[in-house]
Scaffold this motif. Sequence first.
Motif, PDB file in Angstrom:
ATOM      1  N   ASP A   3       0.701  -1.080  -0.013  1.00 25.47           N
ATOM      2  CA  ASP A   3      -0.102   0.068  -0.102  1.00 25.47           C
ATOM      3  C   ASP A   3       0.636   1.334   0.064  1.00 25.47           C
ATOM      4  OD1 ASP A   3      -1.842   1.798   0.362  1.00 25.47           O
ATOM      5  OD2 ASP A   3      -2.461   1.455   2.353  1.00 25.47           O
ATOM      6  N   ASN A   5       0.950   4.166  -1.265  1.00 26.80           N
ATOM      7  CA  ASN A   5       0.221   5.441  -1.136  1.00 26.80           C
ATOM      8  C   ASN A   5      -0.554   5.569   0.282  1.00 26.80           C
ATOM      9  OD1 ASN A   5      -2.009   4.420  -1.731  1.00 26.80           O
ATOM     10  ND2 ASN A   5      -2.487   5.443  -3.706  1.00 26.80           N
ATOM     11  N   SER A  21      -3.049   4.222   1.208  1.00 24.37           N
ATOM     12  CA  SER A  21      -4.594   4.460   1.265  1.00 24.37           C
ATOM     13  C   SER A  21      -5.544   3.638   1.969  1.00 24.37           C
ATOM     14  CB  SER A  21      -5.134   4.392  -0.200  1.00 24.37           C
ATOM     15  OG  SER A  21      -4.921   3.325  -0.795  1.00 24.37           O
ATOM     16  N   SER A  40      -5.774   0.210   1.097  1.00 19.03           N
ATOM     17  CA  SER A  40      -5.844  -0.789   0.171  1.00 19.03           C
ATOM     18  C   SER A  40      -4.973  -0.660  -0.752  1.00 19.03           C
ATOM     19  CB  SER A  40      -7.136  -1.017  -0.361  1.00 19.03           C
ATOM     20  OG  SER A  40      -7.555   0.253  -1.173  1.00 19.03           O
ATOM     21  N   ILE A  41      -4.948  -1.809  -1.512  1.00 19.87           N
ATOM     22  CA  ILE A  41      -3.728  -2.119  -2.707  1.00 19.87           C
ATOM     23  C   ILE A  41      -4.316  -1.891  -3.854  1.00 19.87           C
ATOM     24  CG2 ILE A  41      -1.988  -3.246  -3.659  1.00 19.87           C
ATOM     25  CD1 ILE A  41      -1.874  -5.035  -0.898  1.00 19.87           C
ATOM     26  N   ASP A  42      -3.947  -1.054  -4.747  1.00 19.26           N
ATOM     27  CA  ASP A  42      -4.602  -0.963  -5.999  1.00 19.26           C
ATOM     28  C   ASP A  42      -3.311  -0.845  -7.281  1.00 19.26           C
ATOM     29  OD1 ASP A  42      -3.982   1.654  -6.212  1.00 19.26           O
ATOM     30  OD2 ASP A  42      -6.171   2.216  -5.873  1.00 19.26           O
ATOM     31  N   ASP A  53      -0.664   1.927  -6.502  1.00 18.31           N
ATOM     32  CA  ASP A  53       0.468   1.756  -5.484  1.00 18.31           C
ATOM     33  C   ASP A  53       1.761   1.063  -6.160  1.00 18.31           C
ATOM     34  OD1 ASP A  53      -0.877   2.229  -3.011  1.00 18.31           O
ATOM     35  OD2 ASP A  53      -2.170   0.622  -3.232  1.00 18.31           O
TER      36      ASP A  53
END
Length: 183
Positions: free
Chosen positions: A19, A21, A23, A25-27, A30
């Motif tokens: 993670d 950035n 936030s 959660s992971i997306d 990141d």
Amino acid sequence: MVSDFRKKKLLHVFTAFFDTNGSGSIDKKDFELAIEKISTLRGWKAGDTKYKETQETLLKIWDGLQSRADADNDGQVSFDEWVTMWDDFAKNPGSPLEWQNLYAKFIFQLEDASNDGSIDSEEFSSVYVSFGLNKAESVEAFKKMSKGKSNVSWDEFQGLWKEYFASEDKNAAGNFIFGKTSF
Ligand SMILES: [Ca+2]
Ligand SMILES: [Ca+2]
């Protein structure tokens, strides 16, 4: 049920390495940030071969992670989804997902800055400092992971990696591969 101990280990990797950035959660964002961060650390510029390889590998890792972990398909891997996926790994650590293998190899190669097939304390700790971890703690973690040896080979690292994600043993050397000494 995943024990608190294993959850703490999973949270450390989630927060410190995935993670990017912060936030929660992971997306994909990141991973895009991680590509920039790692390239800056190594002095690679957009267009360099190493930059392109890193970009390709990390985006492949993200695709693999999302396709297996994002159970509700919202484009984000939440911490709960992350824990469920690693719990599946822990049930059968001999059969990792392709992205998990790719990530293990990626971390090892990133740490092996001299490219001699093994990592030492300085290589290990300097990568983790760039991810925001404490230098002294990373050096201490290396000592515990290597059991006092000066180098850790790729073969050894793979065994330690499995311990990190699967072991309930608080003294297992594998608990220290991500630069943290206590959970
Ligand atoms: Ca994020
Ligand atoms: Ca999700």
